[in-house]
Design a protein around this motif. Structure first.
Motif, short mmCIF file in Angstrom:
data_model
loop_
_atom_site.label_atom_id
_atom_site.label_comp_id
_atom_site.label_asym_id
_atom_site.label_seq_id
_atom_site.Cartn_x
_atom_site.Cartn_y
_atom_site.Cartn_z
N THR A 193 48.26 39.82 50.00
CA THR A 193 47.94 40.91 50.93
C THR A 193 49.22 41.57 51.43
N ILE A 194 50.18 40.75 51.82
CA ILE A 194 51.47 41.28 52.30
C ILE A 194 52.13 42.07 51.17
N GLY A 195 52.05 41.55 49.95
CA GLY A 195 52.63 42.25 48.80
C GLY A 195 52.02 43.61 48.56
N LEU A 196 50.78 43.78 48.93
CA LEU A 196 50.12 45.08 48.78
C LEU A 196 50.44 46.03 49.94
N VAL A 197 50.75 45.47 51.10
CA VAL A 197 51.08 46.29 52.27
C VAL A 197 52.53 46.77 52.23
N LEU A 198 53.43 45.97 51.73
CA LEU A 198 54.86 46.31 51.75
C LEU A 198 55.18 47.68 51.13
N PRO A 199 54.58 48.06 50.00
CA PRO A 199 54.90 49.39 49.44
C PRO A 199 54.53 50.55 50.38
N LYS A 200 53.62 50.32 51.30
CA LYS A 200 53.26 51.36 52.26
C LYS A 200 54.40 51.67 53.23
N THR A 201 55.43 50.80 53.27
CA THR A 201 56.60 51.04 54.12
C THR A 201 57.65 51.89 53.40
N GLY A 202 57.40 52.21 52.14
CA GLY A 202 58.31 53.05 51.39
C GLY A 202 59.07 52.37 50.27
N MET A 203 58.88 51.07 50.10
CA MET A 203 59.58 50.36 49.01
C MET A 203 58.71 50.38 47.76
N SER A 204 59.34 50.15 46.63
CA SER A 204 58.61 50.10 45.37
C SER A 204 57.76 48.82 45.32
N ARG A 205 56.76 48.84 44.45
CA ARG A 205 55.94 47.63 44.26
C ARG A 205 56.78 46.49 43.74
N GLU A 206 57.70 46.80 42.84
CA GLU A 206 58.58 45.76 42.31
C GLU A 206 59.41 45.12 43.41
N MET A 207 59.98 45.95 44.31
CA MET A 207 60.76 45.43 45.43
C MET A 207 59.87 44.56 46.32
N ALA A 208 58.65 45.01 46.56
CA ALA A 208 57.72 44.26 47.41
C ALA A 208 57.50 42.85 46.86
N TRP A 209 57.27 42.75 45.55
CA TRP A 209 57.02 41.42 44.97
C TRP A 209 58.28 40.57 44.94
N HIS A 210 59.43 41.19 44.78
CA HIS A 210 60.68 40.41 44.88
C HIS A 210 60.87 39.87 46.30
N ILE A 211 60.51 40.67 47.29
CA ILE A 211 60.60 40.22 48.68
C ILE A 211 59.64 39.05 48.91
N ILE A 212 58.42 39.17 48.41
CA ILE A 212 57.44 38.09 48.55
C ILE A 212 57.96 36.80 47.92
N ASP A 213 58.59 36.91 46.76
CA ASP A 213 59.10 35.73 46.07
C ASP A 213 60.33 35.13 46.73
N PHE A 214 61.28 35.97 47.11
CA PHE A 214 62.60 35.46 47.48
C PHE A 214 62.92 35.43 48.97
N MET A 215 62.29 36.26 49.78
CA MET A 215 62.63 36.30 51.20
C MET A 215 62.28 34.98 51.91
N PRO A 216 61.08 34.43 51.74
CA PRO A 216 60.80 33.15 52.40
C PRO A 216 61.72 32.02 51.92
#
Length: 151
Positions: A25-48
């Motif tokens: 769900t967070i991965g689907l919301v992140l692109p709405k902030t202006g980042m690419s979908r690819e960036m969103a999934w990298h954030i989901i994988d690596f930020m935590p």
């Protein structure tokens, strides 16, 4: 959107969706902030991972330098790759930001805490400590990330 800016935006999204049970769900919301979908999934994988490791840097040194990624087909792992976390710009920048927040006394920041709660490594360490292990004696295997076909 730059990596640093994306991570800072993600802090707000993690805080806002703190009670959401899944990262998808967070991965689907992140692109709405202006980042690419690819960036969103990298954030989901690596930020935590990065935030958890930054938080535990003085207590637990048993982290793997690598991560594994694969996809599944008919219940079997396929296309398995092993990579260095130091080759992942999102991981490196997220860790830098987390360390900066720790040094700035922002460990109790709701966004920081929301990201920490998503760290599977930190949760594993907490579980092992609750069973009597000492953090300095814990050695974790490589994080295992699923390949996302929906990038």
């Amino acid at each position: 959107m730059e990596i640093s800016e994306a991570i800072k935006s993600a802090l707000n999204v993690f805080r806002e969706y703190k009670t959401t049970p899944d990262l998808e769900t967070i991965g689907l919301v992140l692109p709405k902030t202006g980042m690419s979908r690819e960036m969103a999934w990298h954030i989901i994988d690596f930020m935590p991972l990065a935030f958890g490791r930054a938080f535990m840097k003085d207590a637990c040194r048993g982290f793997s330098d690598e991560y594994e990624r694969c996809s599944y087909k008919n219940g079997q792992a396929v296309d398995k790759v092993i990579k260095k976390l130091t080759d992942e710009p999102v991981f490196l920048e997220a860790k830098r930001i987390a360390l900066e927040m720790i040094e700035g006394g922002k460990v109790n920041d709701p966004g920081f805490q929301a990201v920490l709660e998503r760290s599977v490594e930190l949760n594993a360490i907490k579980h092992l400590v609750s069973k009597g292990s000492k953090p300095e004696n814990i050695v974790l295997s490589s994080p295992y990330l699923l390949r996302r076909e929906n990038l």
